[in-house]
Design a protein around this motif. Structure first.
Motif, PDB file in Angstrom:
ATOM      1  N   GLY A   1       0.618  -1.317  -0.112  1.00 20.25           N
ATOM      2  CA  GLY A   1       0.152  -0.071  -0.006  1.00 20.25           C
ATOM      3  C   GLY A   1       0.955   1.407   0.108  1.00 20.25           C
ATOM      4  O   GLY A   1       0.315   2.445   0.043  1.00 20.25           O
ATOM      5  N   ALA A   2       2.088   0.973   0.134  1.00 18.51           N
ATOM      6  CA  ALA A   2       2.813   2.274   0.062  1.00 18.51           C
ATOM      7  C   ALA A   2       2.894   3.073  -1.256  1.00 18.51           C
ATOM      8  O   ALA A   2       2.716   2.339  -2.502  1.00 18.51           O
ATOM      9  CB  ALA A   2       4.463   1.816   0.182  1.00 18.51           C
ATOM     10  N   PRO A   3       2.733   4.620  -1.281  1.00 19.43           N
ATOM     11  CA  PRO A   3       2.515   5.072  -2.506  1.00 19.43           C
ATOM     12  C   PRO A   3       3.603   5.125  -3.442  1.00 19.43           C
ATOM     13  O   PRO A   3       4.754   5.012  -2.968  1.00 19.43           O
ATOM     14  CB  PRO A   3       2.519   6.508  -2.034  1.00 19.43           C
ATOM     15  CG  PRO A   3       1.879   6.519  -0.394  1.00 19.43           C
ATOM     16  CD  PRO A   3       2.511   5.314  -0.305  1.00 19.43           C
ATOM     17  N   HIS A   4       3.448   4.589  -4.742  1.00 17.43           N
ATOM     18  CA  HIS A   4       4.272   4.700  -5.820  1.00 17.43           C
ATOM     19  C   HIS A   4       5.328   6.030  -5.738  1.00 17.43           C
ATOM     20  O   HIS A   4       6.517   5.876  -5.781  1.00 17.43           O
ATOM     21  CB  HIS A   4       3.803   4.525  -6.995  1.00 17.43           C
ATOM     22  CG  HIS A   4       4.576   4.187  -8.143  1.00 17.43           C
ATOM     23  ND1 HIS A   4       5.548   2.991  -8.390  1.00 17.43           N
ATOM     24  CD2 HIS A   4       5.250   5.273  -9.216  1.00 17.43           C
ATOM     25  CE1 HIS A   4       6.341   3.330  -9.577  1.00 17.43           C
ATOM     26  NE2 HIS A   4       5.935   4.636  -9.934  1.00 17.43           N
ATOM     27  N   LYS A   5       4.690   6.992  -5.697  1.00 11.20           N
ATOM     28  CA  LYS A   5       5.414   8.329  -5.843  1.00 11.20           C
ATOM     29  C   LYS A   5       6.454   8.399  -4.666  1.00 11.20           C
ATOM     30  O   LYS A   5       7.605   9.128  -4.641  1.00 11.20           O
ATOM     31  CB  LYS A   5       4.497   9.593  -5.935  1.00 11.20           C
ATOM     32  CG  LYS A   5       3.735   9.807  -4.521  1.00 11.20           C
ATOM     33  CD  LYS A   5       2.860  10.933  -4.615  1.00 11.20           C
ATOM     34  CE  LYS A   5       2.205  11.240  -3.182  1.00 11.20           C
ATOM     35  NZ  LYS A   5       1.333  12.143  -3.183  1.00 11.20           N
ATOM     36  N   SER A   6       6.219   7.883  -3.521  1.00 13.58           N
ATOM     37  CA  SER A   6       7.183   7.695  -2.297  1.00 13.58           C
ATOM     38  C   SER A   6       8.288   7.090  -2.657  1.00 13.58           C
ATOM     39  O   SER A   6       9.325   7.424  -2.491  1.00 13.58           O
ATOM     40  CB  SER A   6       6.530   7.325  -1.071  1.00 13.58           C
ATOM     41  OG  SER A   6       5.493   8.000  -0.690  1.00 13.58           O
ATOM     42  N   VAL A   7       8.151   5.691  -3.324  1.00 12.54           N
ATOM     43  CA  VAL A   7       9.263   4.889  -3.661  1.00 12.54           C
ATOM     44  C   VAL A   7      10.198   5.625  -4.643  1.00 12.54           C
ATOM     45  O   VAL A   7      11.383   5.828  -4.587  1.00 12.54           O
ATOM     46  CB  VAL A   7       8.982   3.738  -4.424  1.00 12.54           C
ATOM     47  CG1 VAL A   7       9.919   2.933  -4.761  1.00 12.54           C
ATOM     48  CG2 VAL A   7       8.051   2.943  -3.067  1.00 12.54           C
ATOM     49  N   VAL A   8       9.458   6.336  -6.067  1.00 15.82           N
ATOM     50  CA  VAL A   8      10.243   7.174  -6.712  1.00 15.82           C
ATOM     51  C   VAL A   8      10.996   8.088  -6.109  1.00 15.82           C
ATOM     52  O   VAL A   8      12.226   8.502  -6.650  1.00 15.82           O
ATOM     53  CB  VAL A   8       9.315   7.591  -7.881  1.00 15.82           C
ATOM     54  CG1 VAL A   8       9.925   8.672  -8.853  1.00 15.82           C
ATOM     55  CG2 VAL A   8       8.632   6.334  -8.675  1.00 15.82           C
ATOM     56  N   PHE A   9      10.366   9.049  -5.123  1.00 19.90           N
ATOM     57  CA  PHE A   9      10.950  10.020  -4.450  1.00 19.90           C
ATOM     58  C   PHE A   9      12.406   9.614  -3.904  1.00 19.90           C
ATOM     59  O   PHE A   9      13.480  10.400  -4.281  1.00 19.90           O
ATOM     60  CB  PHE A   9      10.102  10.460  -3.181  1.00 19.90           C
ATOM     61  CG  PHE A   9      10.529  11.519  -2.539  1.00 19.90           C
ATOM     62  CD1 PHE A   9      10.629  12.916  -2.890  1.00 19.90           C
ATOM     63  CD2 PHE A   9      11.124  11.304  -1.409  1.00 19.90           C
ATOM     64  CE1 PHE A   9      11.201  13.827  -1.978  1.00 19.90           C
ATOM     65  CE2 PHE A   9      11.937  12.183  -0.430  1.00 19.90           C
ATOM     66  CZ  PHE A   9      11.521  13.551  -0.740  1.00 19.90           C
ATOM     67  N   VAL A  10      12.478   8.547  -3.351  1.00 21.35           N
ATOM     68  CA  VAL A  10      13.823   8.088  -2.893  1.00 21.35           C
ATOM     69  C   VAL A  10      14.763   7.632  -3.734  1.00 21.35           C
ATOM     70  O   VAL A  10      15.854   7.776  -3.731  1.00 21.35           O
ATOM     71  CB  VAL A  10      13.403   6.533  -1.793  1.00 21.35           C
ATOM     72  CG1 VAL A  10      14.469   5.911  -1.321  1.00 21.35           C
ATOM     73  CG2 VAL A  10      12.362   6.820  -0.734  1.00 21.35           C
ATOM     74  N   LEU A  11      14.212   6.890  -4.978  1.00 19.64           N
ATOM     75  CA  LEU A  11      15.226   6.694  -5.965  1.00 19.64           C
ATOM     76  C   LEU A  11      15.538   8.063  -6.672  1.00 19.64           C
ATOM     77  O   LEU A  11      16.759   7.874  -7.142  1.00 19.64           O
ATOM     78  CB  LEU A  11      14.434   5.754  -7.034  1.00 19.64           C
ATOM     79  CG  LEU A  11      14.127   4.291  -6.424  1.00 19.64           C
ATOM     80  CD1 LEU A  11      13.202   3.782  -7.418  1.00 19.64           C
ATOM     81  CD2 LEU A  11      15.097   3.608  -6.135  1.00 19.64           C
ATOM     82  N   GLU A  12      14.956   8.798  -6.783  1.00 22.03           N
ATOM     83  CA  GLU A  12      15.502  10.224  -7.398  1.00 22.03           C
ATOM     84  C   GLU A  12      16.434  10.958  -6.468  1.00 22.03           C
ATOM     85  O   GLU A  12      17.242  11.508  -6.885  1.00 22.03           O
ATOM     86  CB  GLU A  12      14.132  11.020  -7.742  1.00 22.03           C
ATOM     87  CG  GLU A  12      13.201  10.551  -8.725  1.00 22.03           C
ATOM     88  CD  GLU A  12      12.173  11.403  -9.041  1.00 22.03           C
ATOM     89  OE1 GLU A  12      11.670  12.246  -8.317  1.00 22.03           O
ATOM     90  OE2 GLU A  12      11.320  11.281 -10.039  1.00 22.03           O
ATOM     91  N   HIS A  13      16.118  10.874  -5.242  1.00 21.19           N
ATOM     92  CA  HIS A  13      17.124  11.295  -4.323  1.00 21.19           C
ATOM     93  C   HIS A  13      18.425  10.758  -4.288  1.00 21.19           C
ATOM     94  O   HIS A  13      19.470  11.494  -4.080  1.00 21.19           O
ATOM     95  CB  HIS A  13      16.466  11.558  -2.797  1.00 21.19           C
ATOM     96  CG  HIS A  13      15.637  12.764  -2.817  1.00 21.19           C
ATOM     97  ND1 HIS A  13      16.024  13.927  -2.302  1.00 21.19           N
ATOM     98  CD2 HIS A  13      14.340  12.910  -3.227  1.00 21.19           C
ATOM     99  CE1 HIS A  13      14.838  14.823  -2.262  1.00 21.19           C
ATOM    100  NE2 HIS A  13      13.806  14.220  -2.883  1.00 21.19           N
ATOM    101  N   ALA A  14      18.322   9.444  -4.414  1.00 25.88           N
ATOM    102  CA  ALA A  14      19.526   8.473  -4.527  1.00 25.88           C
ATOM    103  C   ALA A  14      20.436   8.948  -5.655  1.00 25.88           C
ATOM    104  O   ALA A  14      21.617   9.196  -5.749  1.00 25.88           O
ATOM    105  CB  ALA A  14      19.196   7.000  -4.469  1.00 25.88           C
ATOM    106  N   LYS A  15      19.550   9.102  -6.861  1.00 26.47           N
ATOM    107  CA  LYS A  15      20.353   9.366  -8.215  1.00 26.47           C
ATOM    108  C   LYS A  15      20.907  10.684  -7.880  1.00 26.47           C
ATOM    109  O   LYS A  15      22.101  11.146  -8.389  1.00 26.47           O
ATOM    110  CB  LYS A  15      19.368   9.287  -9.326  1.00 26.47           C
ATOM    111  CG  LYS A  15      19.956   9.348 -10.711  1.00 26.47           C
ATOM    112  CD  LYS A  15      18.780   9.416 -11.735  1.00 26.47           C
ATOM    113  CE  LYS A  15      19.524   9.627 -13.152  1.00 26.47           C
ATOM    114  NZ  LYS A  15      18.465   9.663 -14.038  1.00 26.47           N
ATOM    115  N   ALA A  16      19.968  11.923  -7.348  1.00 26.76           N
ATOM    116  CA  ALA A  16      20.830  13.039  -7.329  1.00 26.76           C
ATOM    117  C   ALA A  16      22.212  13.290  -6.287  1.00 26.76           C
ATOM    118  O   ALA A  16      22.801  13.870  -6.594  1.00 26.76           O
ATOM    119  CB  ALA A  16      19.565  13.968  -6.712  1.00 26.76           C
ATOM    120  N   ALA A  17      22.053  12.157  -5.372  1.00 22.09           N
ATOM    121  CA  ALA A  17      23.236  11.850  -4.416  1.00 22.09           C
ATOM    122  C   ALA A  17      24.575  11.545  -5.233  1.00 22.09           C
ATOM    123  O   ALA A  17      25.514  11.625  -4.809  1.00 22.09           O
ATOM    124  CB  ALA A  17      22.808  11.306  -3.194  1.00 22.09           C
ATOM    125  N   GLY A  18      24.208  10.961  -6.510  1.00 23.92           N
ATOM    126  CA  GLY A  18      25.339  10.544  -7.113  1.00 23.92           C
ATOM    127  C   GLY A  18      25.347   8.792  -7.112  1.00 23.92           C
ATOM    128  O   GLY A  18      26.387   8.059  -7.483  1.00 23.92           O
TER     129      GLY A  18
END
Length: 88
Positions: free
Chosen positions: A59-76
């Motif tokens: 039930g976790a929102p898909h956008k929250s998972v994408v949010f974490v992945l985008e921040h990981a990518k932004a961190a390098g």
């Protein structure tokens, strides 16, 4: 003579859980966006091949998972995986 094998490279893994409300947590502690960014930056500085594993609760929102992945990518960071979190 035996053939020489290359040693297996080992890199750290950072597990970020996302609960059903969409809140990220690490090590059982719910974290805010600034803390997530700092931990991801520190992980990238330590080893750019750190794997980020996002474990989403049912039930976790898909956008929250994408949010974490985008921040990981932004961190390098570039090694990422998604899984389900069956932990209580």
């Amino acid at each position: 003579p035996k053939p020489r094998t290359k040693p297996v490279e080992s890199h750290p893994t950072l597990v970020v859980r996302v609960d059903a409300a969409g809140r990220p947590s690490i090590g059982g502690n719910v974290i805010d966006e600034a803390t997530l960014d700092e931990l991801l930056r520190m992980s990238a500085a330590d080893d750019r091949d750190t794997e980020v594993v996002v474990k989403a609760a049912p039930g976790a929102p898909h956008k929250s998972v994408v949010f974490v992945l985008e921040h990981a990518k932004a961190a390098g960071l570039h090694r990422m995986a998604i899984g389900t979190d069956d932990a209580p």
